[in-house]
Design a protein around this motif. Structure first.
Motif, PDB file in Angstrom:
ATOM      1  N   PHE A   1       0.128   4.464   0.489  1.00  0.00           N
ATOM      2  CA  PHE A   1      -0.107   5.408   1.596  1.00  0.00           C
ATOM      3  C   PHE A   1       0.623   4.944   2.858  1.00  0.00           C
ATOM      4  O   PHE A   1       1.257   5.731   3.551  1.00  0.00           O
TER       5      PHE A   1
ATOM      6  N   ASN B   1       0.834  -1.201   0.000  1.00  0.00           N
ATOM      7  CA  ASN B   1       0.000   0.000   0.000  1.00  0.00           C
ATOM      8  C   ASN B   1       0.874   1.259   0.000  1.00  0.00           C
ATOM      9  O   ASN B   1       1.698   1.465   0.897  1.00  0.00           O
TER      10      ASN B   1
ATOM     11  N   THR C   1      -1.353   6.968  -7.495  1.00  0.00           N
ATOM     12  CA  THR C   1      -1.388   5.572  -7.060  1.00  0.00           C
ATOM     13  C   THR C   1      -2.788   5.001  -7.300  1.00  0.00           C
ATOM     14  O   THR C   1      -3.771   5.742  -7.322  1.00  0.00           O
ATOM     15  N   ASN C   2      -2.879   3.683  -7.458  1.00  0.00           N
ATOM     16  CA  ASN C   2      -4.180   3.010  -7.545  1.00  0.00           C
ATOM     17  C   ASN C   2      -4.657   2.542  -6.174  1.00  0.00           C
ATOM     18  O   ASN C   2      -5.755   1.989  -6.055  1.00  0.00           O
ATOM     19  N   ASP C   3      -3.826   2.723  -5.150  1.00  0.00           N
ATOM     20  CA  ASP C   3      -4.126   2.115  -3.852  1.00  0.00           C
ATOM     21  C   ASP C   3      -5.210   2.841  -3.079  1.00  0.00           C
ATOM     22  O   ASP C   3      -5.525   3.996  -3.350  1.00  0.00           O
ATOM     23  N   MET C   4      -5.763   2.133  -2.115  1.00  0.00           N
ATOM     24  CA  MET C   4      -6.796   2.688  -1.248  1.00  0.00           C
ATOM     25  C   MET C   4      -6.110   3.500  -0.148  1.00  0.00           C
ATOM     26  O   MET C   4      -5.081   3.059   0.391  1.00  0.00           O
ATOM     27  N   PRO C   5      -6.662   4.668   0.197  1.00  0.00           N
ATOM     28  CA  PRO C   5      -5.984   5.537   1.179  1.00  0.00           C
ATOM     29  C   PRO C   5      -6.190   5.065   2.623  1.00  0.00           C
ATOM     30  O   PRO C   5      -6.837   5.728   3.423  1.00  0.00           O
ATOM     31  N   ILE C   6      -5.620   3.905   2.962  1.00  0.00           N
ATOM     32  CA  ILE C   6      -5.918   3.250   4.246  1.00  0.00           C
ATOM     33  C   ILE C   6      -5.318   3.973   5.446  1.00  0.00           C
ATOM     34  O   ILE C   6      -5.763   3.769   6.568  1.00  0.00           O
ATOM     35  N   VAL C   7      -4.303   4.798   5.223  1.00  0.00           N
ATOM     36  CA  VAL C   7      -3.767   5.667   6.287  1.00  0.00           C
ATOM     37  C   VAL C   7      -3.501   7.051   5.688  1.00  0.00           C
ATOM     38  O   VAL C   7      -3.440   7.206   4.464  1.00  0.00           O
TER      39      VAL C   7
END
Lengths: 245, 245
Positions: free
Chosen positions: A95, A93, A138-144
Motif C-alpha cells: 500500500f 508494504n 497482497t498479504n500486506d496490512m493496509p497501513i496507508v
C-alpha cells in the motif's frame, strides 16, 4: 522484431535456506547481461528508510557486477526513470509503495516504458504486487490509503507473493486460499498466481515462465481448486488475452 | 445520567475449543438483557451470501432467547437501523463490509446512534474492525476498494482482531507485530489493540474492559514492545482523550 516487455517478478527477496536474493541471482544476472545492462535503479518506496534499504540491496547486488543507485537520491525522478534501462522495485508494504508511486507520478511512465520494451522491471514481494493488474491480492496490512488498487499492469492478472497453503489447527482466521477465493468471488476479479517463496515469474514478451526453486499455484474463477504449477513451467497462457488485443 | 455508548467488540466468532460464539455468550446475553433488549439486527455485509450467513447466526443466537433478523431483508435500511436497539455486525472481509456500509449510507447513522447511546453495537472480526477508528490494521485481503479506510469510530483507536504472535521459522513474510509496527510508523496512526481469539473489548460509556478468555496486547507509537493485557483488565485509559473533548 520490436523490443518486448521483460520482467522478473519475485515472490520474495528471502527464502528459507538462502541468503538474500541468492535463489534469484542467476535469473537477475541473466536478464541484465542478456540486455548488456550494468546499472540498476533501485526503488525503495515500500519501506520507510530509503537510504539503509538501498544500501542493503547494493551490498547484495553490486558484488554480482552491477551498479545500484537509489531512485530517491535523484532530484528529477521521471527523468531518471526515462534514462534507466532496468529498475528493481523492492519489497515492504504494498500500500505504501503503490501510494508513493502514484504521488510521484511514476506509475504511467513505468508502465509505458516496460510495455514498449525499453525498461526491464525486476520486482520482489510488494514490488511484484504493484507490477501486476492490481494489488487486491497482497498479504500486506493496509497501513496507508492509495488512490486506487489498480497497479502498473505489466501482466493482466494478479500475483499473491509469499504464497503458502499452511492451515492452522487452532487459529481461526481465514486461510490464504480462502482469502484468494473471496477475491475471486468479486466482480471483475483477475486470475491469481500464487508464487511460493523461492519462485518468480519470468516475462519475456508473450512468454511467461515460472523460475526458481519453489513453483506456484494458479487460482481462477472457474476452478474449484488451485492448480499446482511446478518450477520451469510455461504459463504463457495467462497472457493469451493480451496478445489478442 | 444520559445514556452512553455500549458495545462489545469480539476478536472473532470462533475460538479453538469452543462452538461458534460460545466464548462470548455470557457477555452478549449480559449486554442485551441489561438493556431489556430481545431483538438483534444482524448485518451480514462482510460475506457474500446474506441469507445463509444470517441463518447461521440465527441458529446460534436465537436459542439464547433473542430474535435475530437480517438487515438485508428490509427495504428501508436506514429506517430499520433507526428503529433497532442492538446490531450484530458479523465477520468476513473488512474491505467488503466497509465498502457496503458506505454504499448503503449506514456509517454515519450507526456512528451517531451508538454515540448517543440509543444503539448497542456488537461486532466480530471484520465487524470489530469497522467499529474502530479505521481499518488500517485489518488482516484481511483488500478484495474491493472502499471510499476510505476511516470507519465508524466508536473508539478513537484501532483493533487488530485474530491477534497472534506466532513467528514462522521458515516463512519469510512479515510477522503480525512487524505489520502493526509498520502501521505505527505512518503519520496520524492510532494506537492498536491486538485482541487474541477468544477475547473481546467491552465498552460501557468511558469504561473499557477486556473480556473473554484470551486477553490482548497493546501497540503504541511510543512503546518499543507490545504491552500484554490480561483478561478482565480495565483499559479505559485508551479512551481518555475522547473524554477530554
Amino acid at each position: 522484431m520490436a523490443p518486448q516487455r521483460q520482467a522478473l517478478l519475485l515472490s520474495s527477496s528471502n527464502c528459507h535456506g538462502y541468503s538474500m536474493l541468492e535463489f534469484a541471482k542467476q535469473e537477475i544476472c541473466n536478464i541484465l547481461k542478456k540486455n548488456s545492462i550494468n546499472e540498476l535503479v533501485f526503488i525503495p518506496y515500500a519501506q520507510k528508510d530509503y537510504d539503509s534499504y538501498t544500501a542493503k540491496i547494493k551490498e547484495v547486488i553490486e558484488p554480482w557486477g552491477f551498479t545500484v543507485t537509489g531512485l530517491h537520491s535523484y532530484s528529477n525522478l521521471t527523468e531518471r526513470i526515462n534514462n534507466a534501462k532496468a529498475i528493481f522495485v523492492g519489497g515492504g508494504n504494498t500500500f505504501l509503495l503503490l501510494k508513493t508511486l502514484y504521488e510521484k507520478n511514476l506509475v504511467q511512465i513505468i508502465r509505458d516504458r516496460v510495455h514498449e520494451g525499453s525498461l526491464i522491471y525486476i520486482g520482489s514481494s510488494a514490488g511484484t504486487n504493484v507490477a501486476t493488474k492490481s494489488i487486491h491480492t497482497t498479504n500486506d496490512m493496509p497501513i496507508v490509503y492509495p488512490p486506487t488498487f489498480e497497479a502498473i499492469g505489466i501482466v493482466p492478472f494478479n500475483i499473491n507473493p509469499h504464497y503458502i497453503d499452511l492451515v492452522s489447527e487452532t487459529h481461526k482466521g481465514e486461510t490464504r486460499d480462502q482469502r484468494i477465493y473471496e477475491y475471486l468471488e468479486m466482480a471483475d476479479s483477475n486470475p491469481v498466481l500464487g508464487l511460493r517463496e523461492g519462485s518468480m515469474l519470468h516475462i519475456d514478451g508473450y512468454k511467461l515462465t515460472i523460475k526458481g526453486i519453489a513453483g506456484g499455484v494458479l487460482f481462477q474463477k472457474t476452478d474449484k481448486k488451485p492448480v499446482v504449477i511446478a518450477p520451469d513451467s510455461d504459463v504463457s497462457f495467462l497472457i493469451e488475452q493480451d496478445k489478442e488485443l
